[in-house]
Design a protein around this motif. Structure first.
Motif, PDB file in Angstrom:
ATOM      1  N   GLY A 261      -6.269  -7.605  -2.894  1.00 45.62           N
ATOM      2  CA  GLY A 261      -4.844  -7.228  -2.810  1.00 45.62           C
ATOM      3  C   GLY A 261      -4.500  -6.178  -3.862  1.00 45.62           C
ATOM      4  N   GLU A 262      -4.959  -6.406  -5.088  1.00 43.71           N
ATOM      5  CA  GLU A 262      -4.692  -5.442  -6.174  1.00 43.71           C
ATOM      6  C   GLU A 262      -5.316  -4.082  -5.844  1.00 43.71           C
ATOM      7  OE1 GLU A 262      -6.541  -7.501  -9.386  1.00 43.71           O
ATOM      8  OE2 GLU A 262      -5.092  -9.138  -9.320  1.00 43.71           O
ATOM      9  N   ALA A 263      -6.518  -4.119  -5.257  1.00 43.02           N
ATOM     10  CA  ALA A 263      -7.181  -2.854  -4.918  1.00 43.02           C
ATOM     11  C   ALA A 263      -6.363  -2.081  -3.894  1.00 43.02           C
ATOM     12  CB  ALA A 263      -8.591  -3.125  -4.394  1.00 43.02           C
ATOM     13  N   ILE A 264      -5.780  -2.791  -2.926  1.00 42.79           N
ATOM     14  CA  ILE A 264      -4.950  -2.106  -1.928  1.00 42.79           C
ATOM     15  C   ILE A 264      -3.736  -1.457  -2.612  1.00 42.79           C
ATOM     16  CG2 ILE A 264      -3.451  -2.518   0.080  1.00 42.79           C
ATOM     17  CD1 ILE A 264      -5.582  -4.691   0.897  1.00 42.79           C
ATOM     18  N   TYR A 265      -3.159  -2.212  -3.529  1.00 47.47           N
ATOM     19  CA  TYR A 265      -2.003  -1.708  -4.303  1.00 47.47           C
ATOM     20  C   TYR A 265      -2.388  -0.454  -5.091  1.00 47.47           C
ATOM     21  CZ  TYR A 265       1.708  -2.311  -7.928  1.00 47.47           C
ATOM     22  OH  TYR A 265       2.757  -2.176  -8.792  1.00 47.47           O
ATOM     23  N   THR A 266      -3.537  -0.483  -5.765  1.00 46.34           N
ATOM     24  CA  THR A 266      -3.895   0.675  -6.593  1.00 46.34           C
ATOM     25  C   THR A 266      -4.483   1.813  -5.748  1.00 46.34           C
ATOM     26  OG1 THR A 266      -6.047  -0.278  -7.216  1.00 46.34           O
ATOM     27  CG2 THR A 266      -4.199  -0.655  -8.726  1.00 46.34           C
ATOM     28  N   LEU A 267      -5.047   1.493  -4.581  1.00 49.62           N
ATOM     29  CA  LEU A 267      -5.442   2.599  -3.690  1.00 49.62           C
ATOM     30  C   LEU A 267      -4.178   3.319  -3.204  1.00 49.62           C
ATOM     31  CD1 LEU A 267      -8.400   1.186  -1.521  1.00 49.62           C
ATOM     32  CD2 LEU A 267      -8.481   2.632  -3.558  1.00 49.62           C
ATOM     33  N   GLY A 268      -3.112   2.538  -2.978  1.00 52.53           N
ATOM     34  CA  GLY A 268      -1.820   3.161  -2.638  1.00 52.53           C
ATOM     35  C   GLY A 268      -1.347   4.054  -3.778  1.00 52.53           C
ATOM     36  N   ALA A 269      -1.633   3.623  -5.005  1.00 52.08           N
ATOM     37  CA  ALA A 269      -1.272   4.449  -6.168  1.00 52.08           C
ATOM     38  C   ALA A 269      -2.149   5.701  -6.226  1.00 52.08           C
ATOM     39  CB  ALA A 269      -1.424   3.626  -7.448  1.00 52.08           C
ATOM     40  N   GLU A 270      -3.450   5.528  -5.967  1.00 61.11           N
ATOM     41  CA  GLU A 270      -4.346   6.696  -5.963  1.00 61.11           C
ATOM     42  C   GLU A 270      -3.892   7.723  -4.937  1.00 61.11           C
ATOM     43  OE1 GLU A 270      -8.589   6.542  -5.998  1.00 61.11           O
ATOM     44  OE2 GLU A 270      -8.663   4.578  -6.963  1.00 61.11           O
ATOM     45  N   ARG A 271      -3.469   7.206  -3.783  1.00 56.84           N
ATOM     46  CA  ARG A 271      -3.021   8.092  -2.712  1.00 56.84           C
ATOM     47  C   ARG A 271      -1.800   8.906  -3.145  1.00 56.84           C
ATOM     48  NH1 ARG A 271      -1.527   7.569   2.873  1.00 56.84           N
ATOM     49  NH2 ARG A 271       0.096   6.075   2.387  1.00 56.84           N
ATOM     50  N   ASN A 272      -1.092   8.365  -4.145  1.00 58.16           N
ATOM     51  CA  ASN A 272       0.082   9.039  -4.686  1.00 58.16           C
ATOM     52  C   ASN A 272      -0.185   9.484  -6.122  1.00 58.16           C
ATOM     53  OD1 ASN A 272       2.496   8.719  -2.666  1.00 58.16           O
ATOM     54  ND2 ASN A 272       1.308   6.813  -2.573  1.00 58.16           N
TER      55      ASN A 272
ATOM     56  N   PHE B 161       0.834  -1.205   0.000  1.00 60.26           N
ATOM     57  CA  PHE B 161       0.000   0.000   0.000  1.00 60.26           C
ATOM     58  C   PHE B 161       0.874   1.261   0.000  1.00 60.26           C
ATOM     59  CE2 PHE B 161      -2.543   3.121   2.506  1.00 60.26           C
ATOM     60  CZ  PHE B 161      -3.564   3.302   1.585  1.00 60.26           C
ATOM     61  N   GLY B 162       2.011   1.169   0.680  1.00 61.44           N
ATOM     62  CA  GLY B 162       2.876   2.359   0.818  1.00 61.44           C
ATOM     63  C   GLY B 162       3.999   2.427  -0.198  1.00 61.44           C
ATOM     64  N   LEU B 163       3.960   1.565  -1.211  1.00 62.75           N
ATOM     65  CA  LEU B 163       5.089   1.454  -2.145  1.00 62.75           C
ATOM     66  C   LEU B 163       5.472   2.787  -2.787  1.00 62.75           C
ATOM     67  CD1 LEU B 163       7.050  -0.559  -3.510  1.00 62.75           C
ATOM     68  CD2 LEU B 163       5.368  -0.830  -5.322  1.00 62.75           C
ATOM     69  N   PHE B 164       4.467   3.611  -3.052  1.00 63.39           N
ATOM     70  CA  PHE B 164       4.763   4.834  -3.809  1.00 63.39           C
ATOM     71  C   PHE B 164       4.885   6.072  -2.915  1.00 63.39           C
ATOM     72  CE2 PHE B 164       2.082   1.869  -6.164  1.00 63.39           C
ATOM     73  CZ  PHE B 164       3.031   1.421  -7.067  1.00 63.39           C
ATOM     74  N   ASP B 165       4.717   5.873  -1.595  1.00 55.21           N
ATOM     75  CA  ASP B 165       4.693   7.030  -0.700  1.00 55.21           C
ATOM     76  C   ASP B 165       5.993   7.836  -0.764  1.00 55.21           C
ATOM     77  OD1 ASP B 165       2.216   6.172  -0.003  1.00 55.21           O
ATOM     78  OD2 ASP B 165       2.716   5.560   2.039  1.00 55.21           O
ATOM     79  N   ASN B 166       7.093   7.119  -0.928  1.00 54.54           N
ATOM     80  CA  ASN B 166       8.380   7.823  -0.943  1.00 54.54           C
ATOM     81  C   ASN B 166       9.040   7.783  -2.312  1.00 54.54           C
ATOM     82  OD1 ASN B 166       8.329   8.456   1.902  1.00 54.54           O
ATOM     83  ND2 ASN B 166       8.543   6.242   2.197  1.00 54.54           N
ATOM     84  N   ALA B 167       8.211   7.563  -3.347  1.00 56.51           N
ATOM     85  CA  ALA B 167       8.773   7.511  -4.697  1.00 56.51           C
ATOM     86  C   ALA B 167       9.347   8.874  -5.074  1.00 56.51           C
ATOM     87  CB  ALA B 167       7.693   7.110  -5.695  1.00 56.51           C
ATOM     88  N   ASN B 168      10.348   8.826  -5.927  1.00 58.47           N
ATOM     89  CA  ASN B 168      10.964  10.047  -6.439  1.00 58.47           C
ATOM     90  C   ASN B 168       9.902  10.887  -7.150  1.00 58.47           C
ATOM     91  OD1 ASN B 168      12.325  11.895  -8.020  1.00 58.47           O
ATOM     92  ND2 ASN B 168      14.039  10.504  -8.444  1.00 58.47           N
ATOM     93  N   ARG B 169       9.686  12.077  -6.667  1.00 58.79           N
ATOM     94  CA  ARG B 169       8.631  12.944  -7.227  1.00 58.79           C
ATOM     95  C   ARG B 169       9.048  13.594  -8.545  1.00 58.79           C
ATOM     96  NH1 ARG B 169       5.723   9.927  -3.951  1.00 58.79           N
ATOM     97  NH2 ARG B 169       3.647  10.844  -3.860  1.00 58.79           N
ATOM     98  N   SER B 170      10.251  13.339  -9.013  1.00 61.60           N
ATOM     99  CA  SER B 170      10.686  14.055 -10.225  1.00 61.60           C
ATOM    100  C   SER B 170      10.276  13.342 -11.508  1.00 61.60           C
ATOM    101  CB  SER B 170      12.200  14.259 -10.213  1.00 61.60           C
ATOM    102  OG  SER B 170      12.851  13.026 -10.418  1.00 61.60           O
ATOM    103  N   HIS B 171       9.819  12.113 -11.422  1.00 60.59           N
ATOM    104  CA  HIS B 171       9.361  11.467 -12.665  1.00 60.59           C
ATOM    105  C   HIS B 171       8.194  10.544 -12.389  1.00 60.59           C
ATOM    106  CE1 HIS B 171      11.507   7.574 -12.081  1.00 60.59           C
ATOM    107  NE2 HIS B 171      12.262   8.338 -11.353  1.00 60.59           N
ATOM    108  N   PRO B 172       7.157  10.630 -13.228  1.00 56.84           N
ATOM    109  CA  PRO B 172       5.933   9.867 -12.989  1.00 56.84           C
ATOM    110  C   PRO B 172       6.114   8.364 -13.156  1.00 56.84           C
ATOM    111  CG  PRO B 172       5.608  11.591 -14.638  1.00 56.84           C
ATOM    112  CD  PRO B 172       7.060  11.487 -14.405  1.00 56.84           C
ATOM    113  N   ILE B 173       5.192   7.625 -12.559  1.00 59.39           N
ATOM    114  CA  ILE B 173       5.220   6.165 -12.618  1.00 59.39           C
ATOM    115  C   ILE B 173       3.928   5.677 -13.270  1.00 59.39           C
ATOM    116  CG2 ILE B 173       5.244   4.031 -11.240  1.00 59.39           C
ATOM    117  CD1 ILE B 173       6.542   5.863  -8.989  1.00 59.39           C
ATOM    118  N   LEU B 174       4.092   4.827 -14.273  1.00 60.70           N
ATOM    119  CA  LEU B 174       2.944   4.140 -14.862  1.00 60.70           C
ATOM    120  C   LEU B 174       3.004   2.697 -14.377  1.00 60.70           C
ATOM    121  CD1 LEU B 174       0.634   4.110 -17.073  1.00 60.70           C
ATOM    122  CD2 LEU B 174       2.374   3.233 -18.624  1.00 60.70           C
ATOM    123  N   LEU B 175       1.898   2.197 -13.818  1.00 61.05           N
ATOM    124  CA  LEU B 175       1.845   0.773 -13.456  1.00 61.05           C
ATOM    125  C   LEU B 175       1.238   0.066 -14.664  1.00 61.05           C
ATOM    126  CD1 LEU B 175       0.554   1.186  -9.792  1.00 61.05           C
ATOM    127  CD2 LEU B 175       2.914   1.078 -10.632  1.00 61.05           C
TER     128      LEU B 175
END
Ligand code: AHR
Length: 616
Positions: A445-456, A395-409
């Motif tokens: 599980g996937e929903a938790i992963y993508t809610l983590g993405a939505e949060r970011n 869920f928190g995978l993207f919380d500390n992602a580098n903000r300088s370049h976007p991520i596409l899952l």
């Protein structure tokens, strides 16, 4: 956030969403998959043989079928050939549009039919006057009007003619049912409706591995997928079958128009699959990469250039004067940064520099699979196939992602069930079987992963389940989002499909900051708001709990009596899944809530609920 990824895998294109009913319509082949007669069969006493005539239909389609009278047959009979479709043909009371090219001196009538393979009952039949001229390929067009629905899909397409005037060669024998939005050379309405129902916002095309090609010269070549079907040679796909390329670049762009989605266009990055991760000549050397960079630029000019440009004019000459717009380009597919043949040392850089110089507004996406590595070079496409527990832990995978370049899952899916040890990685050895269909706990599980993405959502630009489609009669990869066969009434929209549909159908412009008196787990959640309004959305997924989780949510600016709609999905068990032709195991409950004193919405969610609360 939510989109679609598409490549021809599992007969998702040919034999899938591409509505062509005839399998092996033009005898296309390659060194990898030589031309074959299969699944065509002789009718009457016909003798079928593949021929490369001195007069080919086109240089792209050099091979045709010769239909001759078999030895010992009587004059005046009827001979022909028949095709079982892509493991069946659905016959409904509707009009089918067909065509074939013929070479010979035959002067009588051809007959085209749809008939039952078991009873030979004819569902539709039409006579077509021969327009054959000796030494010249002539196209014949026809329509078949079925009046009733056949009870099953065990039907064949038959093309016949009378004996006594020599043999006839046929090529590009095609039959289409009504297509989505009546597009010529179009798509199956049932599967397109399914995609539309997901409310996607982007379409990642074309691939996946299938853009790459297995060996030298087998990459997906955009310029061989455009124009009349007679000019498309096809190519050996990377998933074990020849691709017709009837579904080509323009069809993909029309698909984007039809679904009102943003294309994320993948361009080939100079590596063939068998050259991946080893020092192999199938990686294009630096000295030659410019040819392929230019090819990508030509493709972009073909799509976006005005008619004064060389490739814009080519597009216009094919009947499409109005350009399309591309805002996202992905360079390659799963090109690992640690590849010793080096994506970063020259391949990525060469494509990036050239495309960025020509189209500074296009967002370029690398396909590194590495979330952190190429800061400063636009975005990256991260793929993950996992188990439910692994997604739930991310869920928190993207919380500390580098903000300088976007991520596409660009690709994600639960492909194996949980193990007792929740950190057990996916088994890629083949020893542990894949799930046959997406299971509900996987969807959670996937929903938790993508809610983590939505949060970011400031940095994660999209998420697409992969693969999208699976023909149940012939597939290479499971599980898949949507499974189907020839029968449009037997499509399985998976458990993951329903979860994505719920999350995708509820968008907001901004994540809303929130405070909570408890941490994440077993409830994982995100709140959003439409900027400048009090239109709130709250999404949650519940994982691993024996007791219901109480929620008391106070949205800023809403008072007692405010209304909200709570939609909850769940299934009989975490292992429940949907099968083609079966009932939908995912149950939806919708409740209207009123805010209590203090503007608080109260409700409970139980294990494996996926829920969306929207204020109304
Ligand atoms: O989605 C199936 C395959 O998984 C894709 O082709 C590839 O990108 C990934 O490895």
């Amino acid at each position: 956030m939510y989109g679609i990824m598409f490549e021809d895998i599992n007969h998702s294109g040919d034999g899938g969403i591409y509505a062509e009913l005839i399998q092996n319509r033009a005898f296309q082949g390659s060194t990898e998959f030589p031309s074959t007669l299969a699944p065509w069969e002789a009718v009457g006493n016909a003798k079928l043989s593949l021929q490369n005539n001195t007069v080919p239909l086109s240089s792209a389609l050099p091979t045709s079928v010769n239909v001759a009278q078999g030895a010992g047959s009587k004059a005046g009979g009827v001979i022909g050939l028949q095709n079982p479709g892509w493991w069946g043909i659905s016959v409904k009371p509707q009009t089918y549009k067909g065509s074939f090219w013929a070479l010979g001196s035959y002067k009588g009538q051809f007959t085209a039919k749809l008939q039952s393979a078991t009873t030979s009952h004819v569902w539709a039949s039409v006579d077509i006057k021969s327009e054959c001229h000796q030494g010249k390929w002539v196209e014949h067009k026809f329509q078949l009007n079925a009046q009733v629905a056949a009870p099953d899909t065990n039907n064949t397409f038959v093309l016949e003619f009378h004996t006594g005037q020599g043999s006839v060669n046929f090529n590009l024998i095609s039959l289409f049912p009504p297509t989505y939005r009546d597009r010529p050379n179009g798509n199956r309405p049932d599967l397109m409706n399914g995609l539309k129902g997901l409310k996607p916002s982007y379409f990642r095309i074309p691939g996946g591995n299938n853009i790459e090609g297995d060996t030298f010269n087998y990459r997906w070549k955009w310029n061989e997928t455009i124009g009349p079907l007679t000019q498309r040679p096809g190519r050996p796909g990377t998933w074990g079958y020849e691709n017709t390329d009837g579904l080509g670049l323009i069809e993909y762009l029309q698909w984007c128009e039809d679904l009102e989605v943003e294309p994320v266009l993948a361009v080939w990055s100079g590596v063939y699959l068998n050259g991946y991760n080893n020092a192999n000549p199938d990686v294009i050397p630096e000295a030659d990469i410019g040819i392929y960079v230019q090819d990508a630029l030509n493709e972009l000019e073909f799509i976006m250039g005005d008619v004064s440009t060389e490739y814009g004019a080519l597009r216009a000459s094919l009947g499409y004067p109005k350009p399309w717009k591309i805002n996202y380009v992905e360079i390659g597919n799963e090109d690992n940064l640690s590849d010793p043949t080096s994506y970063t040392s020259y391949r990525f850089r060469a494509f990036y520099d050239a495309i960025h110089a020509a189209y500074p507004d296009i967002k370029l996406i690398s396909s590194t699979g590495d979330l952190t590595a190429i800061s400063g070079h636009s975005g990256t496409d991260y793929h993950e196939y996992a188990r439910p527990n692994i997604y739930a832990a991310q869920f928190g995978l993207f919380d500390n992602a580098n903000r300088s370049h976007p991520i596409l899952l660009g690709e994600y899916a639960t492909i194996q069930a949980n193990k007792a040890d929740p950190s057990t990685p996916v088994d890629w050895s083949g020893a542990e079987p894949r799930l046959q269909y997406p299971i509900w706990i996987g969807a959670v599980g996937e929903a938790i992963y993508t809610l983590g993405a939505e949060r970011n959502g400031d940095i994660v630009i999209g998420a697409s389940y992969a693969p999208g489609f699976q023909n149940l009669n012939n597939f290479q990869w499971g599980p898949d989002l949507v499974s189907f066969n020839a029968d449009p009434d037997h499509v399985a929209f998976s458990t993951s499909y329903h979860a994505i549909q719920l999350l995708s159908s509820h968008r907001y412009t901004h994540t809303a900051p929130m405070t909570s008196d408890s941490g994440f787990g077993p409830a994982f959640y995100v709140a959003g708001v439409n900027s400048g309004t009090t239109e709130y959305t709250f999404k949650a997924a519940i994982y691993n709990t024996t007791v219901p989780v109480p929620f008391n949510i106070d949205f800023e600016g809403l008072k007692q009596g405010a209304k909200a709609k709570l939609t909850v999905l769940n299934a009989p068990s975490g292992l429940s899944y949907n099968v083609a032709g079966g009932p939908n195991v995912v149950k939806e409950t919708v409740t209207e809530l009123a805010a209590k004193k203090g503007g608080v919405f109260s409700f409970e969610l139980k294990e494996y609920d996926i829920a969306v609360l929207t204020t109304i």
